[in-house]
Each structure stands twice: as C-alpha cells, then as structure tokens.
Design a protein around this motif. Structure first.
Motif, PDB file in Angstrom:
ATOM      1  N   GLN A 225      -8.012  -6.933   0.386  1.00 50.55           N
ATOM      2  CA  GLN A 225      -6.829  -7.793   0.488  1.00 50.55           C
ATOM      3  C   GLN A 225      -7.153  -9.208   0.064  1.00 50.55           C
ATOM      4  O   GLN A 225      -6.412  -9.841  -0.671  1.00 50.55           O
ATOM      5  CB  GLN A 225      -6.336  -7.830   1.923  1.00 50.55           C
ATOM      6  N   ASP A 228      -7.672  -9.374  -3.528  1.00 51.92           N
ATOM      7  CA  ASP A 228      -6.571  -8.762  -4.249  1.00 51.92           C
ATOM      8  C   ASP A 228      -7.062  -7.670  -5.212  1.00 51.92           C
ATOM      9  O   ASP A 228      -6.731  -7.665  -6.390  1.00 51.92           O
ATOM     10  CB  ASP A 228      -5.813  -9.857  -5.021  1.00 51.92           C
ATOM     11  N   GLU A 230      -7.419  -3.622  -6.403  1.00 44.28           N
ATOM     12  CA  GLU A 230      -6.712  -2.345  -6.283  1.00 44.28           C
ATOM     13  C   GLU A 230      -7.686  -1.182  -6.132  1.00 44.28           C
ATOM     14  O   GLU A 230      -7.291  -0.074  -5.801  1.00 44.28           O
ATOM     15  CB  GLU A 230      -5.797  -2.135  -7.490  1.00 44.28           C
ATOM     16  N   ILE A 247      -6.470   1.314  -3.269  1.00 47.02           N
ATOM     17  CA  ILE A 247      -5.586   0.543  -2.392  1.00 47.02           C
ATOM     18  C   ILE A 247      -4.708   1.420  -1.504  1.00 47.02           C
ATOM     19  O   ILE A 247      -4.365   1.034  -0.381  1.00 47.02           O
ATOM     20  CB  ILE A 247      -4.745  -0.442  -3.238  1.00 47.02           C
ATOM     21  N   ILE A 251      -3.985   1.026   2.624  1.00 46.40           N
ATOM     22  CA  ILE A 251      -2.710   0.887   3.335  1.00 46.40           C
ATOM     23  C   ILE A 251      -2.741   1.700   4.617  1.00 46.40           C
ATOM     24  O   ILE A 251      -2.291   1.252   5.666  1.00 46.40           O
ATOM     25  CB  ILE A 251      -1.541   1.317   2.420  1.00 46.40           C
ATOM     26  N   ILE A 254      -4.786  -0.190   7.190  1.00 44.75           N
ATOM     27  CA  ILE A 254      -4.056  -1.329   7.746  1.00 44.75           C
ATOM     28  C   ILE A 254      -3.015  -0.855   8.761  1.00 44.75           C
ATOM     29  O   ILE A 254      -2.898  -1.404   9.852  1.00 44.75           O
ATOM     30  CB  ILE A 254      -3.349  -2.120   6.618  1.00 44.75           C
TER      31      ILE A 254
ATOM     32  N   ILE B 247       2.146  -3.098  -5.437  1.00 45.43           N
ATOM     33  CA  ILE B 247       1.664  -2.643  -4.135  1.00 45.43           C
ATOM     34  C   ILE B 247       1.092  -3.779  -3.281  1.00 45.43           C
ATOM     35  O   ILE B 247       1.172  -3.744  -2.057  1.00 45.43           O
ATOM     36  CB  ILE B 247       0.631  -1.499  -4.327  1.00 45.43           C
ATOM     37  N   ASP B 248       0.545  -4.831  -3.912  1.00 41.05           N
ATOM     38  CA  ASP B 248      -0.022  -5.916  -3.102  1.00 41.05           C
ATOM     39  C   ASP B 248       1.068  -6.676  -2.343  1.00 41.05           C
ATOM     40  O   ASP B 248       0.829  -7.172  -1.241  1.00 41.05           O
ATOM     41  CB  ASP B 248      -0.871  -6.865  -3.953  1.00 41.05           C
ATOM     42  N   ILE B 250       3.654  -5.219  -1.170  1.00 41.17           N
ATOM     43  CA  ILE B 250       4.054  -4.279  -0.127  1.00 41.17           C
ATOM     44  C   ILE B 250       3.114  -4.338   1.069  1.00 41.17           C
ATOM     45  O   ILE B 250       3.528  -4.178   2.216  1.00 41.17           O
ATOM     46  CB  ILE B 250       4.094  -2.858  -0.736  1.00 41.17           C
ATOM     47  N   ILE B 251       1.842  -4.576   0.795  1.00 39.89           N
ATOM     48  CA  ILE B 251       0.886  -4.706   1.898  1.00 39.89           C
ATOM     49  C   ILE B 251       1.306  -5.847   2.817  1.00 39.89           C
ATOM     50  O   ILE B 251       1.265  -5.724   4.041  1.00 39.89           O
ATOM     51  CB  ILE B 251      -0.539  -4.925   1.352  1.00 39.89           C
TER      52      ILE B 251
END
Lengths: 450, 450
Positions: A225, A228, A230, A247, A251, A254, B247-248, B250-251
């Motif tokens: 994160q 940044d 993927e 990534i 998710i 998290i 997607i980043d 969305i995190i």
C-alpha cells in the motif's frame, strides 16, 4: 452490468433442475460470470448446487469453487473423488489450489496431490503448503514471469511468451541470476523499445522491492500500500525468487485484519461469520462473556464493601449503572482511536504527549457531562443537589481515569507484541466498570461520609 | 527492502537542515522513495519539512504531497503560491490532483486551476471536481487508454503508444464508438498477436464490466472485488466513457468503510484520527457520551422505581452493574455479527431463522453463564442461594432479550436504508442496560415479592 440474484431466477433454476432440463439450464448459465454462479449456488440446496456444478466444464467450475462459501465448497468437494478434485485444481493458480487443498481433510490431501496431472504445478502447490498462511509465503503464488540476466532481449521475449501463458496478469518481469536469485525487474515497455540483441543485464532496473517468505502478511500489505505496488516478488532465505504476491491477495488481508479488529472490539474471539453453526458461534462468544461475568463478580463484591451507604445514601446505588456505563463507553472510545492509529501506522509522538492530550480531552468532555448530570439529576430526576454534585465529581474523575486507561493499555500491549485490539471491547469495559464503581463510592464516601 | 525511519535518521536530517548542508541532504534523500520522504516530513517540524520540500524537484514533491498527512500537506500548501501548487498538480494524475484541489480553501481553488499549464489536464480536473466524492465519479481518474472501434490494429497501436505515456498502468484498452460510448475492451495480448490491418471491431471483446458515474464507491468496490477486476471503466448517463477506477483507489474505499464501522461500534461519530485536535476529537466523541448519559438517567429512574426492594433485598442492588454489563456485551456481540454479515453481503436466510438461531445461541450461552452465576454468587461471594437463583433467572432472560435486540435492530435499520453500524456501540449498550435492569427487577419482584 449490475447483477442481482432475484428470487425469480433462483426459482426458475430450481424448476429447471427439478424437470432435469439440463440443456436449458446450460444456456441460461452460459453467459453468467462464475462469481455470480457461485452466489447462486450458495443460495441453493446441496443437491441442486451439485447438479449445477456437474453441468459446467472444469474451467468454470474451478473458478466457482474458489468463490463459494466455505460450507458449500466443503459439501461440493465431499461429493467429488480425489481425481475429480485434482482436475479442478489443475485449472487454478498455485496459491488458490493450495488454499483449497489446505481445507481438505488430512486423509484426502495426499490422494488429491498424487492425482494432479501437471507435475510442475503439483510441485509448486506442495511447496506452497509448507508456509504459514499468515506470511508472504502463505499468500504468494508461484506463477510469475522471470528472465535470466545473462539472456538477451530476444531470448527473453521468447521465454516470456511461454511463461506468460500461465500468468493471468504479468505486472512485472523479474530478473534473476543463474542461481535464481532476484536481481531486479524489467518493464514490458522497456523490453519492447530495446534492440533485440541487447543483453538483459544492460536494460533491467536494479532497484526492486521484495519481501521474504516469512514476512507477515499484514507487513506485506503495508509495504504494497505504501509504495503503491500491484505485485511484489517473494524471496527465500538465500534471496532466490520463489513467488509473487498480487494486490488481490492483499485486499483479503486488509479486510480480514479490519474484520478481526472489529470482532475483538465487539467481544468475539475467533473469525466467525453470521452463518456459522450455533456451536462455532458459542465458542467464539462465550469466553468473553465468562470473562465479563467474572468481572461482574468483582463489581458485586466492590459494591458490597460500600453496603453501609445503604443506610443514609441509598440514592447513590441508583447511579452505579450510569457510572459503570460511562466508564465503559469512554474507555472503548479511547482505546478504539489508539488501536486504529496503531493499525494505520499513524500514531506519532510520545506516550506522555498522548496521555496528556487524552487528559485534556477527557477533562473537557467530562466537565460538560458532569454539568449535564448535576442539572439533570436535580431538575429531571428530582434528587437533592448534593447527590448530583457528588455523582458529578465522581463522573469527571471516572471519565479521566477510564480514558487514560483506554489509551495506555493498547499502547503497552502493542509495545510488548500483543495485539492491541485485545484491549478493546469486553476487556476494557469490564475493567473500567469495576474501577468506575470503586472510584465512585470512594469519592462519595469522602464527600458524604458513611 | 524494509525501510524504517529511525530517530537517528531524523536527527541527522535535522542537523543537515540546521547547518544548511543542502547538497548532503539531497544526496541522502536521493534514493529514498517518495512515500518514505513523506513519512519523514510528517515527523519533522514545519520549517524543516518545507526546507526538504523546496530542495526536491517537482516530479518527486508532487508524489510526496499525496502521501503526506493532511495537516502537514495543508501547511506545505499554505506556503506555496497558486502557481507553485499548479506546477505540482501538473505532475499528478487527474484524480489525485482533483483530491488536492478539493482540500484547498475556496478562494485559492480557482486561482490554482487557472495556473495549470496543460489545458486538457485542467479540463479533466475541473470535470472530476463535479462529482460527489463517494461515487465512482469521485474516485475515478480521467487517464485511460481508449481506441475507436473503426480503427485498425495499426492505428490503434500508434494512438495507444501516445496515450499510454500519461497512464501509469494500462490494465485494459477500452473500445469506444464515434460518440465516445463504451463498446468493449481489448487486451494488449490480442493486439500484439493480430495482423495490423484487422479492424478493431473484429478483435475486441464486447462483454465489459462498467459502472456509472453516480454508482456509490462501496458498490464499485464490491463489484471489483467480486469479479476480481484491477480496473473498471466509468460511463456517464449517455453511456460515454468518462473515466476509470483502479484497484488502489478501491483499497482506500475498503479501509475507510471498515474504519467507519469500527468507529461507530466504538462510539465515535466522525472520521477522526488519533492525531486530530482535541476539539475535533471532542466533536466526534461527545455526542455519543451525551446519549449514553441520557440513557443513564433512564436507568437511574428505573432503579428508583424499585426502591422498595432496598428494605428487604438490598443485595439485589449489588448485581445491577453485572446485569447491565452482560446485557451490553451480549447485545454488542450479536449486532456486530449482523453488521459484519451485512457489510460482507454474507447474510442469508430469513429474519425469523436468524432470530431463532440467535435465540438458541443465547439460550445455550445464557444457561451456562447462569449456572456459573448461581455457583459463584453462593460459594465465591457468599450470598444465599435464593438470591443467586433469582439473579440467574433474570440473567438468562436478559441475555436472550439483549441478543434478539442486537440481531433485530441492525437488520431493520439496514432494511430502511440506515447504516446498520449505527446500531452497535453506545446505542445498543445503553438501551440494553436499561432493558436489562428493568427485566432484572421485574423478575426479582415476581420471585421475591417487595
């Protein structure tokens, strides 16, 4: 593109199954995404779900397996032979296949593995099963695209084409040496804009972020994160490239972490879901309730110590639930903010500064609440002013203590490597209940004398 | 690759700034990732942070701006002219630039926008500012790669090369018609393996997932997770392709949503962080505490109604905090499981089935806890058996009611479009406190008579 499963659709499917109209059913489901079919199967009865599963080809069923609720997946798998399960797994990425094998009963695991057709794939899956599920090794996949630093661009492109067939999303091309040690990375762009005879060693980027197989999954999530990313390569103890975390796996990490903190705050001790069995839910909930009950015993005992107050000041006892509730609420608020700050890595400054801030905050909140209490207890509830003043002084003191404890405990737990989320929920409310009552009656005794 | 900011590093940087050794500082920071520099700047005093910011070139500072804590960013921006801010924004993707502009004071916004050099970029940013921040429009970026369905592969590749320069990660190539309406998508792979003269209309995939500009961000998150997408195109009311969510973004949505539920459960009513000001924290915490205090008044009043019990059964009053605490704990457990089930879309079956399950669960838990209470109150605390039995019967009843209410309220709230997470935390503990005390004394009165 909104897909919502309607009652009508479920009924239509149930009818088609009932009438054994497999051809119509196949047509109906042909264009439906596997994630939606999984959702439909979650809603159906076991026999009907199995009927649909048998109807579809293994490319689709393998993906469906991944998306099903755990109980439904278990039922489906129970109905499949080891060979059939292996056929499904052959379609999946190594990490997903390993996750499903990990869920199988011990006896079936080896059997399924021995039935896997693709030997390389099987080796990779077995390799993944070695790692703890909460580490980079436990969430990584073996699928990735790698090239040797000694190759030239042409060889690379050829090799890559082959490798990329097994990799859903390429993200990055990793560069390794002859010993398979991670040396750097390459972008697809660079590769396409360079002369085919150039050696890779001249093109690749030597700076590459990576994690080790035993890096904790939450740490991997934090790194990906923050920078940044993927995808991130995973290396073993010798620096050899062994896998890659993407990534979408992060998710899940998290979400799981957030769910866990939430459950701990609510007094639920394991990862349970609303649809788990009564027994599983009891196992997750009862321990905290027993703890709270034992805390309750202490509060009964403490109250008993102040029995003499029953003679002249019985009104005081009417306020004990109020004091206990306020202590609990303030404690939970304070600890929740700290726990979240720790989880997001956003807690800066020293412990003393934090306690000082919490002190001023609770002094401000507490004073306002105490004022409301004096007024409310006199004008609303009709108690004499002295009672209101006594309870208010106690309330202010209790709020300050409760918020300091709520701040202090999670920070200390975190310092000693214990999950600070443990400090929220029943633990903090129960201890603050007891402390609140003790402070309350001690102050009342000092003021009123009994 | 583990980067941890040490006290020593911070001190070293502070010394270099103090001695104005800008060259050494530049060298020291040269290889440090912008996310790490942002973390360092968060720790420094304002003047020092500004010193570092001015030292670095705008490609790096723009990214740093994004990563800074909000308060630090505000301070830095306050020290920059509109033109300087515009220079930073010119380096950023449209969505990130729009987010920063949205944070600026009203007066500065227009000024900064007028200073943006790239007119297309400026138009895109202004366009993004129109959307509500909690919708697909509010989180999307304008940067994407799109081709016209009437082009052939060769034109596509040429056009794409140019577009791709502004796009960090391509993910998918979107196909539009002459009216810019989204028609489908193309994979890079397909493009590379097709003859250059083939018209795009023959190659592209007509099935493409998309969302509308006004789709709620949590819904976008749900769709992207469910279908395992790394990017999704966004269309306007006329079906025209206007942006793309990756997607980043969305995190962040997932984390914010989880944080919000957690905070509501802990009785904190806004999105606050541990490092916010005392005033902001008070504003977030005080409302719930006032609510809890008013609930406390009700409990005082209810207890007052049972004052006659003080004559013969004063022991009963020692148990009120225990009963209230258990009611609160059970209620929070039940509601948390439901809230989480609703958030994860994993709540199946009817309301009645759920209440029935909760009933059997609480009957099981409650019976065990009541048994512990009878034994504990007699042998541990020395109360007569009749008191223990009375309190136990009340406890069992209270646990059943509390868990049914904890299950029922969030489901009803959700049905009427209210955030069910509101039902957790102080709200449920306070109402269960009152109900618990009422049930307790009513049952005690029926058994013991007073």
């Amino acid at each position: 593109m909104e897909f919502k499963i309607s009652k009508e659709l479920i009924e239509q499917i149930e009818n088609l199954i009932h009438e054994n109209q497999s051809h119509e059913l196949e047509q109906l489901l042909h264009d439906v995404h596997f994630a939606d079919i999984a959702e439909i199967m979650n809603e159906l009865e076991e026999d009907n779900a199995i009927y649909i599963f048998n109807l579809l080809d293994s490319e689709k069923t393998a993906e469906i397996l991944l998306e099903l609720d755990e109980e439904v997946r278990e039922k489906i798998l129970r109905n499949l032979s080891a060979k059939e399960i292996a056929e499904e797994l052959d379609e999946l990425d190594t990490d997903d296949a390993a996750d499903i094998i990990a869920e199988l009963p011990q006896s079936k695991k080896a059997e399924v593995i021995s039935e896997l057709e693709d030997v390389e794939h099987a080796k990779d899956i077995v390799d993944l099963l070695r790692y703890d599920e909460n580490t980079a090794g436990g969430i990584m996949a073996k699928e990735l695209v790698k090239v040797n630093e000694n190759w030239n661009v042409l060889t690379c492109v050829k090799e890559m084409r082959q490798q990329a067939e097994n990799v859903t999303r390429v993200h990055s091309i990793y560069v390794v040496d002859d010993e398979d040690r991670l040396k750097g990375r390459l972008s697809l762009k660079d590769l396409l804009t360079t002369s085919t005879k150039t050696p890779i060693s001249q093109v690749y980027i030597k700076k590459v972020d990576y994690v080790k197989v035993d890096t904790k999954d939450v740490e991997v999530a934090r790194i990906m994160q923050k920078y940044d990313l993927e995808a991130i390569p995973v290396v073993d103890e010798l620096g050899r490239l062994v896998g890659r975390v993407t990534i979408d796996d992060i998710i899940d990490v998290i979400k799981d972490e957030a769910d866990k903190d939430y459950q701990l705050a609510a007094g639920i001790s394991q990862d349970v879901e609303a649809d788990d069995s009564v027994l599983e839910l009891t196992k997750a909930r009862l321990p905290w309730l027993v703890l709270a009950l034992l805390g309750g015993f202490v509060s009964v005992h403490v109250l008993g110590l102040f029995e003499p107050a029953m003679e002249g000041h019985r009104n005081l006892f009417f306020f004990t639930p109020l004091i206990a509730a306020m202590a609990g609420n303030v404690g939970v608020q304070s600890s929740a903010i700290v726990v979240q700050g720790l989880a997001n890595n956003s807690l800066t400054g020293s412990l003393w500064n934090r306690l000082l801030k919490e002190f001023s905050l609770s002094l401000l909140n507490g004073s306002l609440l105490s004022l409301i209490l004096i007024l409310g207890s006199h004008f609303l509830l009709g108690f004499e002013l002295m009672i209101g003043i006594t309870v208010s002084i106690a309330l202010l003191t209790v709020i300050i203590f409760a918020s300091l404890i709520g701040t202090f405990i999670p920070i200390i737990l975190d310092k000693y490597g214990v999950d600070p989320a443990l400090a929220t929920g029943p633990f903090i409310t129960t201890s603050n209940d007891i402390l609140g009552i003790l402070i309350y009656f001690t102050i009342a005794k000092a003021i009123l004398g009994f």
